[in-house]
Scaffold this motif. Structure first.
Motif, PDB file in Angstrom:
ATOM      1  N   ASP A  87      44.168-132.658 -12.458  1.00 14.11           N
ATOM      2  CA  ASP A  87      45.034-132.893 -13.567  1.00 14.11           C
ATOM      3  C   ASP A  87      45.646-131.516 -14.152  1.00 14.11           C
ATOM      4  O   ASP A  87      44.786-130.717 -14.267  1.00 14.11           O
ATOM      5  N   GLY A  88      46.933-131.744 -14.329  1.00 14.42           N
ATOM      6  CA  GLY A  88      47.580-130.577 -15.228  1.00 14.42           C
ATOM      7  C   GLY A  88      49.079-130.681 -15.215  1.00 14.42           C
ATOM      8  O   GLY A  88      49.674-131.530 -14.406  1.00 14.42           O
ATOM      9  N   ALA A  89      49.690-129.928 -16.023  1.00 17.19           N
ATOM     10  CA  ALA A  89      51.236-130.107 -16.219  1.00 17.19           C
ATOM     11  C   ALA A  89      51.868-129.571 -14.867  1.00 17.19           C
ATOM     12  O   ALA A  89      51.166-128.669 -14.035  1.00 17.19           O
ATOM     13  N   PRO A  90      53.077-129.782 -14.695  1.00 22.99           N
ATOM     14  CA  PRO A  90      53.633-129.416 -13.608  1.00 22.99           C
ATOM     15  C   PRO A  90      53.638-127.543 -13.463  1.00 22.99           C
ATOM     16  O   PRO A  90      53.607-127.143 -12.449  1.00 22.99           O
ATOM     17  N   ALA A  91      53.701-127.103 -14.808  1.00 26.73           N
ATOM     18  CA  ALA A  91      53.783-125.472 -14.703  1.00 26.73           C
ATOM     19  C   ALA A  91      52.423-125.104 -14.127  1.00 26.73           C
ATOM     20  O   ALA A  91      52.208-124.016 -13.808  1.00 26.73           O
ATOM     21  N   ALA A  92      51.315-125.818 -14.335  1.00 25.21           N
ATOM     22  CA  ALA A  92      50.106-125.567 -13.802  1.00 25.21           C
ATOM     23  C   ALA A  92      50.010-125.589 -12.309  1.00 25.21           C
ATOM     24  O   ALA A  92      49.022-124.522 -11.850  1.00 25.21           O
ATOM     25  N   GLY A  93      50.706-126.171 -11.619  1.00 27.17           N
ATOM     26  CA  GLY A  93      50.736-126.062 -10.194  1.00 27.17           C
ATOM     27  C   GLY A  93      49.631-126.654  -9.451  1.00 27.17           C
ATOM     28  O   GLY A  93      48.690-126.248  -9.006  1.00 27.17           O
ATOM     29  N   THR A  94      49.588-128.109  -9.635  1.00 30.08           N
ATOM     30  CA  THR A  94      48.279-128.814  -9.363  1.00 30.08           C
ATOM     31  C   THR A  94      48.197-128.990  -7.753  1.00 30.08           C
ATOM     32  O   THR A  94      47.419-129.308  -7.107  1.00 30.08           O
ATOM     33  N   ALA A  95      49.559-128.969  -7.238  1.00 28.79           N
ATOM     34  CA  ALA A  95      49.723-129.320  -5.674  1.00 28.79           C
ATOM     35  C   ALA A  95      48.514-128.496  -4.889  1.00 28.79           C
ATOM     36  O   ALA A  95      48.018-128.894  -3.846  1.00 28.79           O
ATOM     37  N   ALA A  96      48.853-127.258  -5.200  1.00 31.29           N
ATOM     38  CA  ALA A  96      48.196-126.179  -4.274  1.00 31.29           C
ATOM     39  C   ALA A  96      46.547-126.258  -4.415  1.00 31.29           C
ATOM     40  O   ALA A  96      45.980-126.454  -3.106  1.00 31.29           O
ATOM     41  N   PRO A  97      46.121-126.311  -5.437  1.00 32.51           N
ATOM     42  CA  PRO A  97      44.551-126.451  -5.813  1.00 32.51           C
ATOM     43  C   PRO A  97      44.127-127.702  -4.853  1.00 32.51           C
ATOM     44  O   PRO A  97      43.344-127.876  -4.235  1.00 32.51           O
ATOM     45  N   ALA A  98      44.982-128.916  -5.157  1.00 33.63           N
ATOM     46  CA  ALA A  98      44.653-130.132  -4.420  1.00 33.63           C
ATOM     47  C   ALA A  98      44.767-130.083  -2.856  1.00 33.63           C
ATOM     48  O   ALA A  98      43.675-130.697  -2.404  1.00 33.63           O
ATOM     49  N   ALA A  99      45.537-129.295  -2.300  1.00 34.31           N
ATOM     50  CA  ALA A  99      45.768-129.346  -1.059  1.00 34.31           C
ATOM     51  C   ALA A  99      44.720-128.165  -0.486  1.00 34.31           C
ATOM     52  O   ALA A  99      44.058-128.585   0.449  1.00 34.31           O
ATOM     53  N   ALA A 100      44.423-127.207  -1.121  1.00 37.74           N
ATOM     54  CA  ALA A 100      43.298-126.266  -0.830  1.00 37.74           C
ATOM     55  C   ALA A 100      41.858-127.130  -0.937  1.00 37.74           C
ATOM     56  O   ALA A 100      41.050-127.021   0.162  1.00 37.74           O
ATOM     57  N   LEU A 101      41.554-127.983  -1.877  1.00 39.61           N
ATOM     58  CA  LEU A 101      40.383-128.596  -1.948  1.00 39.61           C
ATOM     59  C   LEU A 101      40.326-129.676  -0.682  1.00 39.61           C
ATOM     60  O   LEU A 101      39.098-129.975  -0.026  1.00 39.61           O
ATOM     61  N   ALA A 102      41.322-130.284  -0.460  1.00 41.70           N
ATOM     62  CA  ALA A 102      41.592-131.185   0.775  1.00 41.70           C
ATOM     63  C   ALA A 102      41.071-130.575   2.094  1.00 41.70           C
ATOM     64  O   ALA A 102      40.273-130.993   3.007  1.00 41.70           O
ATOM     65  N   ASP A 103      41.731-129.319   2.231  1.00 45.98           N
ATOM     66  CA  ASP A 103      41.358-128.547   3.480  1.00 45.98           C
ATOM     67  C   ASP A 103      39.918-128.212   3.408  1.00 45.98           C
ATOM     68  O   ASP A 103      39.401-128.432   4.565  1.00 45.98           O
ATOM     69  N   ILE A 119      47.029-137.635  -2.809  1.00 41.49           N
ATOM     70  CA  ILE A 119      48.139-138.496  -3.528  1.00 41.49           C
ATOM     71  C   ILE A 119      48.773-137.752  -4.469  1.00 41.49           C
ATOM     72  O   ILE A 119      48.317-137.125  -5.602  1.00 41.49           O
ATOM     73  N   ASP A 120      50.173-137.288  -4.675  1.00 39.02           N
ATOM     74  CA  ASP A 120      50.776-136.760  -5.592  1.00 39.02           C
ATOM     75  C   ASP A 120      51.534-137.948  -6.417  1.00 39.02           C
ATOM     76  O   ASP A 120      52.148-138.722  -6.055  1.00 39.02           O
ATOM     77  N   THR A 121      51.139-137.840  -7.745  1.00 39.08           N
ATOM     78  CA  THR A 121      51.760-139.024  -8.872  1.00 39.08           C
ATOM     79  C   THR A 121      53.158-139.055  -8.890  1.00 39.08           C
ATOM     80  O   THR A 121      53.657-139.937  -9.247  1.00 39.08           O
ATOM     81  N   ALA A 122      53.864-137.817  -8.609  1.00 41.44           N
ATOM     82  CA  ALA A 122      55.174-137.734  -8.424  1.00 41.44           C
ATOM     83  C   ALA A 122      55.914-139.010  -7.509  1.00 41.44           C
ATOM     84  O   ALA A 122      57.161-139.266  -7.593  1.00 41.44           O
TER      85      ALA A 122
END
Length: 212
Positions: A36-52, A64-67
């Motif tokens: 969870d986090g604002a777009p400015a926090a950049g949630t996509a990269a940590p989520a992808a890293a965790l998935a990898d 899943i990106d809520t966007a």
């Protein structure tokens, strides 16, 4: 909360190991993780890293990106294009997330998750096909305002920014959203609600409060 410095790599490994030790709260075969986090926090990269990291440990993962679950423009812009209250309460289709993402992962569910529903650029349905998450798989959902909806997450991670950092890292054209995040902090208090809190004021040097 006392925070200590950590690298993104160490943080990712710690979260991945925690996920492997976590049992689904509902007794089903799937785990659900929020970043969870604002777009400015950049949630996509940590989520992808965790998935990898989880895939390297033998788990199937769906990110899943809520966007991809925005409401149509006619609803998002009903009170204007820059209304922070609508952004907070009405931009994201939480009902569709329940129905298309979390519902299929209930105990006895099909495991067939819709990866996205709406394209904000074309303002049309994406018509994406469902993707199967096999038993034992992990759903990683990322985006803003994920807490406070009673989504059935088994582990929640909040990427927090101080008010100054949030303003500094938010593009001028998006600063109208700032009151929405202030309201989120006041009403939901994600730094207290999340299992894991990461302060990302400086994206090169995160700090965290440790595992629960």
């Amino acid at each position: 909360m006392r925070l200590e410095a950590i690298t993104w790599d160490r943080l990712t490994d710690a979260l991945a190991e925690r996920v492997l030790k976590t049992a689904p709260a509902d007794g089903g075969p799937w785990l659900r993780v929020a970043v969870d986090g604002a777009p400015a926090a950049g949630t996509a990269a940590p989520a992808a890293a965790l998935a990898d990291a989880l895939r390297l440990r033998g788990r199937s993962v769906l990110v899943i990106d809520t966007a991809g679950f925005l409401r149509p423009a006619s609803l998002r812009y009903e009170y204007g294009r820059e209304d922070p209250d609508t952004y907070y309460q009405g931009w994201f289709d939480t009902g569709a997330l329940w129905r298309e993402v979390f519902g299929p992962l209930d105990p006895g569910g099909s495991g067939q998750v819709l990866p996205d529903l709406w394209d904000p650029l074309t303002d049309r349905a994406t018509r994406s096909a469902p993707r199967e998450l096999p038993p034992g798989g992990v759903l990683v959902t990322h985006g803003p305002f994920l807490l406070g909806h009673w989504f059935p997450f088994d582990l929640t991670v909040h990427l927090g920014l101080s008010p100054n950092a949030l303003r500094r890292r938010t593009a001028d054209s998006e600063r109208w959203t700032l009151p929405a995040f202030q309201r989120y902090d006041e009403e939901v208090d994600p730094s207290s609600a999340a299992d894991v809190v990461v302060r990302a004021d400086d994206p090169r040097h995160p700090a965290w409060g440790g595992l629960p």
